[in-house]
Design a protein around this motif. Structure first.
Motif, PDB file in Angstrom:
ATOM      1  N   UNK A  75       0.671  -0.999   0.113  1.00  0.00           N
ATOM      2  CA  UNK A  75      -0.002  -0.034   0.108  1.00  0.00           C
ATOM      3  C   UNK A  75       0.875   1.219   0.023  1.00  0.00           C
ATOM      4  N   UNK A  76       2.055   1.095  -0.303  1.00  0.00           N
ATOM      5  CA  UNK A  76       2.929   2.315  -0.281  1.00  0.00           C
ATOM      6  C   UNK A  76       2.439   3.201  -1.523  1.00  0.00           C
ATOM      7  N   UNK A  77       2.475   4.496  -1.287  1.00  0.00           N
ATOM      8  CA  UNK A  77       2.201   5.606  -2.279  1.00  0.00           C
ATOM      9  C   UNK A  77       3.410   5.746  -3.384  1.00  0.00           C
ATOM     10  N   UNK A  78       4.482   5.148  -3.062  1.00  0.00           N
ATOM     11  CA  UNK A  78       5.529   5.490  -4.076  1.00  0.00           C
ATOM     12  C   UNK A  78       5.204   5.017  -5.490  1.00  0.00           C
ATOM     13  N   UNK A  79       5.863   5.666  -6.420  1.00  0.00           N
ATOM     14  CA  UNK A  79       5.494   5.460  -7.711  1.00  0.00           C
ATOM     15  C   UNK A  79       4.053   5.204  -8.094  1.00  0.00           C
ATOM     16  N   UNK A  80       3.154   6.132  -7.312  1.00  0.00           N
ATOM     17  CA  UNK A  80       1.492   6.334  -7.613  1.00  0.00           C
ATOM     18  C   UNK A  80       0.994   4.929  -7.395  1.00  0.00           C
ATOM     19  N   UNK A  81       1.178   4.469  -6.095  1.00  0.00           N
ATOM     20  CA  UNK A  81       0.722   3.286  -5.694  1.00  0.00           C
ATOM     21  C   UNK A  81       0.995   1.843  -6.692  1.00  0.00           C
ATOM     22  N   UNK A  82       2.250   1.840  -7.391  1.00  0.00           N
ATOM     23  CA  UNK A  82       2.360   1.021  -8.257  1.00  0.00           C
ATOM     24  C   UNK A  82       2.188  -0.423  -8.014  1.00  0.00           C
ATOM     25  N   UNK A  83       2.780  -0.989  -6.699  1.00  0.00           N
ATOM     26  CA  UNK A  83       2.355  -2.202  -6.499  1.00  0.00           C
ATOM     27  C   UNK A  83       0.798  -2.685  -6.198  1.00  0.00           C
ATOM     28  N   UNK A  84       0.152  -1.667  -5.661  1.00  0.00           N
ATOM     29  CA  UNK A  84      -1.183  -1.797  -5.382  1.00  0.00           C
ATOM     30  C   UNK A  84      -2.180  -2.005  -6.735  1.00  0.00           C
ATOM     31  N   UNK A  85      -1.447  -1.049  -7.568  1.00  0.00           N
ATOM     32  CA  UNK A  85      -2.414  -1.266  -8.833  1.00  0.00           C
ATOM     33  C   UNK A  85      -2.102  -2.481  -9.559  1.00  0.00           C
ATOM     34  N   UNK A  86      -0.758  -2.897  -9.511  1.00  0.00           N
ATOM     35  CA  UNK A  86      -0.251  -4.194 -10.559  1.00  0.00           C
ATOM     36  C   UNK A  86      -1.244  -5.259 -10.044  1.00  0.00           C
ATOM     37  N   UNK A  87      -1.702  -5.415  -8.535  1.00  0.00           N
ATOM     38  CA  UNK A  87      -2.292  -6.317  -7.963  1.00  0.00           C
ATOM     39  C   UNK A  87      -3.832  -6.366  -8.285  1.00  0.00           C
ATOM     40  N   UNK A  88      -4.357  -4.929  -8.119  1.00  0.00           N
ATOM     41  CA  UNK A  88      -5.739  -4.996  -8.523  1.00  0.00           C
ATOM     42  C   UNK A  88      -5.919  -5.197  -9.650  1.00  0.00           C
ATOM     43  N   UNK A  89      -5.061  -4.852 -10.677  1.00  0.00           N
ATOM     44  CA  UNK A  89      -5.318  -5.228 -12.177  1.00  0.00           C
ATOM     45  C   UNK A  89      -5.362  -6.584 -12.390  1.00  0.00           C
ATOM     46  N   UNK A  90      -4.888  -7.411 -11.544  1.00  0.00           N
ATOM     47  CA  UNK A  90      -5.107  -8.939 -11.821  1.00  0.00           C
ATOM     48  C   UNK A  90      -6.263  -9.574 -11.038  1.00  0.00           C
ATOM     49  N   UNK A  91      -7.024  -8.662 -10.475  1.00  0.00           N
ATOM     50  CA  UNK A  91      -8.113  -9.135  -9.882  1.00  0.00           C
ATOM     51  C   UNK A  91      -9.343  -9.178 -10.786  1.00  0.00           C
ATOM     52  N   UNK A  92     -10.293 -10.089 -10.819  1.00  0.00           N
ATOM     53  CA  UNK A  92     -11.411 -10.362 -11.787  1.00  0.00           C
ATOM     54  C   UNK A  92     -12.585  -9.724 -11.162  1.00  0.00           C
ATOM     55  N   UNK A  93     -13.248  -9.058 -11.969  1.00  0.00           N
ATOM     56  CA  UNK A  93     -14.583  -8.251 -11.667  1.00  0.00           C
ATOM     57  C   UNK A  93     -15.631  -9.453 -11.049  1.00  0.00           C
ATOM     58  N   UNK A  94     -15.517 -10.609 -11.308  1.00  0.00           N
ATOM     59  CA  UNK A  94     -16.324 -11.697 -10.752  1.00  0.00           C
ATOM     60  C   UNK A  94     -16.036 -12.266  -9.256  1.00  0.00           C
ATOM     61  N   UNK A  95     -15.067 -11.696  -8.730  1.00  0.00           N
ATOM     62  CA  UNK A  95     -14.690 -12.070  -7.373  1.00  0.00           C
ATOM     63  C   UNK A  95     -14.914 -10.959  -6.632  1.00  0.00           C
ATOM     64  N   UNK A  96     -15.339 -11.084  -5.262  1.00  0.00           N
ATOM     65  CA  UNK A  96     -15.459  -9.923  -4.237  1.00  0.00           C
ATOM     66  C   UNK A  96     -14.340  -9.122  -4.297  1.00  0.00           C
ATOM     67  N   UNK A  97     -14.395  -7.723  -4.276  1.00  0.00           N
ATOM     68  CA  UNK A  97     -13.256  -7.133  -4.204  1.00  0.00           C
ATOM     69  C   UNK A  97     -13.560  -5.507  -3.543  1.00  0.00           C
TER      70      UNK A  97
END
Length: 254
Positions: A75-97
């Motif tokens: 959840x670090x804000x470095x590089x505009x939350x890069x690690x978090x964005x990479x993770x959530x982009x792999x989440x499918x809309x069919x799973x709760x999130x």
């Protein structure tokens, strides 16, 4: 709530147990893809009033602290939350999130301050010209189409509009009015739509009354009170020296 529940405890062992429990809660929320809840718990655990409790953190095992460090990196804000964005982009809309809302609000804020809400006619013309050049470049990469052999269709007459100024006054009024930058609102819509794509899949939560009662008994403090309680639980070296001097002065005076 997380920070208040820790610094309000006088007993060192209780503080250690509560910190370990909150780390476990953050892990559980992360496994359920509740990124917003997990980030909120991490924010409480990394509050300055909690981080300065060095004696308390000494008694927390390294294997318990390692998941905390992993979540902080996530959840670090470095590089505009890069690690978090990479993770959530792999989440499918069919799973709760439940997405982390800090990047969403950050993106909306950046768009608000970086793009004007209104444009002059010259700015709008320049923008359309740039978009037109981009569209021409996209069309150049596609296969050209044969011109149509059908005769052109006459355009329908435009109905007259009454009640508006005529002549040079109308032209001057039209030029002086600013234009709404619809591209800004389009970008806003893209950010919000991306955050809402997980609402199609909902999770049914069961309320735990004992847990709700326990959480409702936690007294919430502001930052000033949190800092004071943290200093009271584990005084700094300067405060400890002042306490020792005060005790010595009292002994010699008596």
């Amino acid at each position: 709530m997380v920070c208040s529940s820790i610094v309000s405890l006088r007993d060192l062992e209780l503080r250690r147990a509560v910190v370990c429990k909150w780390i476990s809660v953050a892990q559980s929320l992360r496994r359920q893809n509740d990124f917003h809840g997990s980030a909120a718990v991490i924010a409480g655990l990394t509050h300055p009033a909690v981080l300065r409790l060095k004696v308390t953190w000494v008694y927390i095992p390294a294997e318990v602290q390692e998941p905390l460090h992993e979540l902080r990196r996530l959840f670090s804000a470095s590089s505009s939350f890069l690690k978090y964005r990479q993770l959530i982009n792999r989440c499918r809309p069919t799973q709760p999130c439940i997405p982390h809302m800090a990047p969403v609000f950050g993106d909306l804020g950046k768009l608000h301050y970086s793009m004007p809400t209104f444009l002059s006619h010259e700015e709008a013309d320049a923008l359309f010209e740039r978009l037109g050049r981009r569209d021409d470049g996209d069309q150049a990469t596609t296969e050209p189409q044969e011109p149509s052999q059908e005769p052109p269709v006459a355009a329908a007459p435009v109905p007259a509009v009454t009640g508006l100024p005529h002549g040079a006054g109308a032209a001057a009024a039209a030029v002086s009015l600013p234009l709404i930058n619809m591209f800004k609102f389009l970008r806003w819509t893209e950010v919000v739509t991306d955050a809402l794509r997980f609402q199609a899949c909902r999770r049914d939560f069961v309320r735990s009354l004992p847990l709700s009662r326990a959480l409702s008994r936690i007294v919430l403090f502001d930052d000033k009170k949190l800092s004071a309680l943290s200093q009271c639980r584990e005084p700094s070296e300067v405060q400890q020296d002042a306490i020792r001097l005060s005790v010595l002065d009292h002994l010699f005076a008596s």
